[in-house]
Design an enzyme around this catalytic site. Structure first.
Site, PDB file in Angstrom:
ATOM      1  N   TRP A   1      12.873  14.085  42.338  1.00  0.00           N
ATOM      2  CA  TRP A   1      13.234  14.417  40.958  1.00  0.00           C
ATOM      3  C   TRP A   1      14.236  15.579  41.021  1.00  0.00           C
ATOM      4  O   TRP A   1      13.914  16.618  41.622  1.00  0.00           O
ATOM      5  CB  TRP A   1      11.970  14.828  40.200  1.00  0.00           C
ATOM      6  CG  TRP A   1      12.159  15.115  38.750  1.00  0.00           C
ATOM      7  CD1 TRP A   1      12.807  14.325  37.833  1.00  0.00           C
ATOM      8  CD2 TRP A   1      11.683  16.266  38.028  1.00  0.00           C
ATOM      9  NE1 TRP A   1      12.756  14.919  36.594  1.00  0.00           N
ATOM     10  CE2 TRP A   1      12.089  16.102  36.685  1.00  0.00           C
ATOM     11  CE3 TRP A   1      10.968  17.404  38.387  1.00  0.00           C
ATOM     12  CZ2 TRP A   1      11.790  17.042  35.706  1.00  0.00           C
ATOM     13  CZ3 TRP A   1      10.665  18.344  37.412  1.00  0.00           C
ATOM     14  CH2 TRP A   1      11.068  18.156  36.083  1.00  0.00           C
TER      15      TRP A   1
ATOM     16  N   ASP B   1       2.947  16.686  43.333  1.00  0.00           N
ATOM     17  CA  ASP B   1       3.408  16.557  41.958  1.00  0.00           C
ATOM     18  C   ASP B   1       2.891  15.210  41.450  1.00  0.00           C
ATOM     19  O   ASP B   1       3.311  14.165  41.941  1.00  0.00           O
ATOM     20  CB  ASP B   1       4.952  16.596  41.942  1.00  0.00           C
ATOM     21  CG  ASP B   1       5.521  16.469  40.530  1.00  0.00           C
ATOM     22  OD1 ASP B   1       4.731  16.318  39.576  1.00  0.00           O
ATOM     23  OD2 ASP B   1       6.763  16.506  40.391  1.00  0.00           O
TER      24      ASP B   1
ATOM     25  N   ALA C   1       2.696  13.191  38.098  1.00  0.00           N
ATOM     26  CA  ALA C   1       3.149  13.173  36.708  1.00  0.00           C
ATOM     27  C   ALA C   1       2.947  11.811  36.046  1.00  0.00           C
ATOM     28  O   ALA C   1       3.204  11.663  34.855  1.00  0.00           O
ATOM     29  CB  ALA C   1       4.625  13.561  36.636  1.00  0.00           C
TER      30      ALA C   1
ATOM     31  N   LYS D   1       3.209  11.972  30.196  1.00  0.00           N
ATOM     32  CA  LYS D   1       3.381  10.516  30.164  1.00  0.00           C
ATOM     33  C   LYS D   1       2.060   9.802  29.904  1.00  0.00           C
ATOM     34  O   LYS D   1       1.986   8.926  29.057  1.00  0.00           O
ATOM     35  CB  LYS D   1       3.962  10.008  31.488  1.00  0.00           C
ATOM     36  CG  LYS D   1       4.823  10.990  32.227  1.00  0.00           C
ATOM     37  CD  LYS D   1       6.261  11.004  31.797  1.00  0.00           C
ATOM     38  CE  LYS D   1       6.926  12.242  32.361  1.00  0.00           C
ATOM     39  NZ  LYS D   1       8.328  12.305  32.369  1.00  0.00           N
TER      40      LYS D   1
HETATM   41  C1  LMR Z   1      12.417  12.041  34.080  1.00  0.00           C
HETATM   42  O1  LMR Z   1      12.470  12.132  35.315  1.00  0.00           O
HETATM   43  O2  LMR Z   1      13.189  11.336  33.419  1.00  0.00           O
HETATM   44  C2  LMR Z   1      11.356  12.803  33.340  1.00  0.00           C
HETATM   45  O3  LMR Z   1      10.552  13.490  34.226  1.00  0.00           O
HETATM   46  C3  LMR Z   1      11.896  13.631  32.261  1.00  0.00           C
HETATM   47  C4  LMR Z   1      12.628  14.845  32.744  1.00  0.00           C
HETATM   48  O4  LMR Z   1      12.293  15.936  32.255  1.00  0.00           O
HETATM   49  O5  LMR Z   1      13.536  14.739  33.578  1.00  0.00           O
END
Ligand code: LMR
Length: 394
Positions: A127, A208, A210, A243
């Site tokens: 991410w 992590d 999520a 989520k």
């Molecule tokens: C994403 O990866 O799209 C989500 O986790 C939202 C974000 O805050 O980036």
């Protein structure tokens, strides 16, 4: 002073959200930001959340401060939801945080306090905000091999080879399930091998998590985190309720820190509370209170689990449909991995030029690295996407 400021780099995911909003085409498809959408394109408030809000309106007679760690019912509920009985809860310190990102930020703060020289290892890719926050905090960051761009699967041997360079005291950031951005995940057995390597190196795991409940089920998605917790003496967990409870804007997350011995827990807990106080004092309460109510009320919990399961199965069905359409349209098994991937995302291995062409010609918005949000699709838009991908991705 303000004239010293220079423009900051835009977040690619949030930038895409804006581009999509500005596109006047009616048939545009948003596969960008990680937000669940139902078949009508709505991100609904879950039934159990609505019911808890109603109840809270009736019973809440004060909005005075909570403790620095937040609502204990929330923290205890999250320990049970994520860890179950994989570890003695007396070893687990927990604080509510502003979303999963807040939990990550506080985890990084804790690492910086305890071992400022630690390198935090992140998967390649990960991410993007993991890397961005680490850079902003001036922390050491290295990446480990993870994803094979050709096959769109995990390259596990290469991952182990790069993690062999981890030093004692370093931190290995792992996605607990539903890897973001790729959708490609380790098997439980592979998580076990990674845990053994982390233990051998004297490093710490930061998980992590999520998307618990979006992959193979609530318990199945927590299995890796529980396995790591049962094997490692110390561990950090950043968990998000954005989520799986659909409460994105309420900013609800939880940071858990597992100490080797229960006697250490009071100091670990005190440090988490201290870090909350330094950064924002008390964590937000509304979302956390709703989650605490749902997790501690059998009826609300059962309804939440049932709705989450529908969401999960809906995404799985879209994955199967998309993989089938692509098999027909490309006359190959090249995209079969989409049905194997889990969670909200799949990275499909298209080049940035191909992603742009798909956006321009078909109004389909996926992130530049070819990450698509499966939940942005519905049964009608799957064939349109398959057509675009089959035609553009050579
Ligand atoms: C994403 O990866 O799209 C989500 O986790 C939202 C974000 O805050 O980036």
């Amino acid at each position: 002073m303000l004239s010293n400021l220079t423009p900051q780099p835009a977040d690619k995911i949030l930038e895409l959200m804006q581009l999509y909003r500005e596109d006047p085409r009616d048939n545009k498809i948003d596969l960008g930001v990680g937000v669940y959408k139902d078949a009508t394109g709505l991100t609904p408030v879950m039934r159990s959340v609505k019911a808890a809000e109603k109840k809270l309106w009736d019973i809440q007679d004060s909005k005075t401060y909570t403790g620095l760690s937040g609502d204990p019912a929330f923290n205890d509920g999250m320990k049970e939801l994520v860890l179950a009985q994989s570890v003695d809860h007396a070893r687990v310190a927990a604080v509510a945080t502003p979303g999963g990102t807040g939990a990550l930020r506080q985890a990084f703060e804790l690492i910086k306090l305890a071992n400022p020289d630690a390198t935090v290892w992140t998967s390649n890719p990960t991410w993007p905000n993991h890397v961005s926050i680490l850079k902003f905090m001036k922390m050491n960051n290295r990446s480990y091999a993870y994803f094979n761009e050709e096959t769109c699967t995990v390259e596990f041997d290469a991952m182990l080879a790069s993690l062999d360079e981890v030093a004692a005291g370093d931190v290995v950031l792992l996605h607990g399930c539903c890897h973001n951005p790729t959708g490609a995940n380790l098997t439980l057995e592979q998580y076990g091998l990674v845990a053994d390597l982390i233990a051998k190196k004297g490093a710490i795991a930061l998980v992590d998590i999520a998307y618990q409940g979006f992959g193979d089920g609530l318990d199945e998605d927590a299995a890796a985190t529980r396995l790591l917790a049962s094997k490692l003496p110390e561990m950090l967990i950043a968990s998000s309720c954005s989520k799986n409870f659909g409460i994105y804007r309420e900013r609800t997350g939880c940071l858990m820190a597992i100490s080797e011995k229960a006697e250490q827990s009071a100091t670990t807990q005190g440090t988490l509370n201290f870090l909350n106080r330094q950064n924002y004092s008390f964590p937000p309460d509304h979302g956390a209170r709703l989650v605490g109510m749902i997790l501690n009320d059998p009826e609300l919990k059962a309804d939440w689990m049932a709705e989450l399961e529908d969401v999960r199965l809906g995404m799985l069905a879209l994955r199967t449909q998309l993989a089938d359409e692509l098999r027909q349209k490309t006359n190959s098994s090249r995209f079969d991995f989409i049905a194997q991937h889990r969670g909200m995302f799949s990275r499909i291995g298209a080049s940035s030029e191909e992603v742009l062409q798909i956006r321009k010609e078909y109004g389909v918005y996926m992130v530049g690295d070819s990450r698509m949000n499966i939940a942005g699709l519905n049964t009608q838009t799957v064939p349109l996407l398959a057509e675009a991908v089959a035609r553009v991705c050579k």
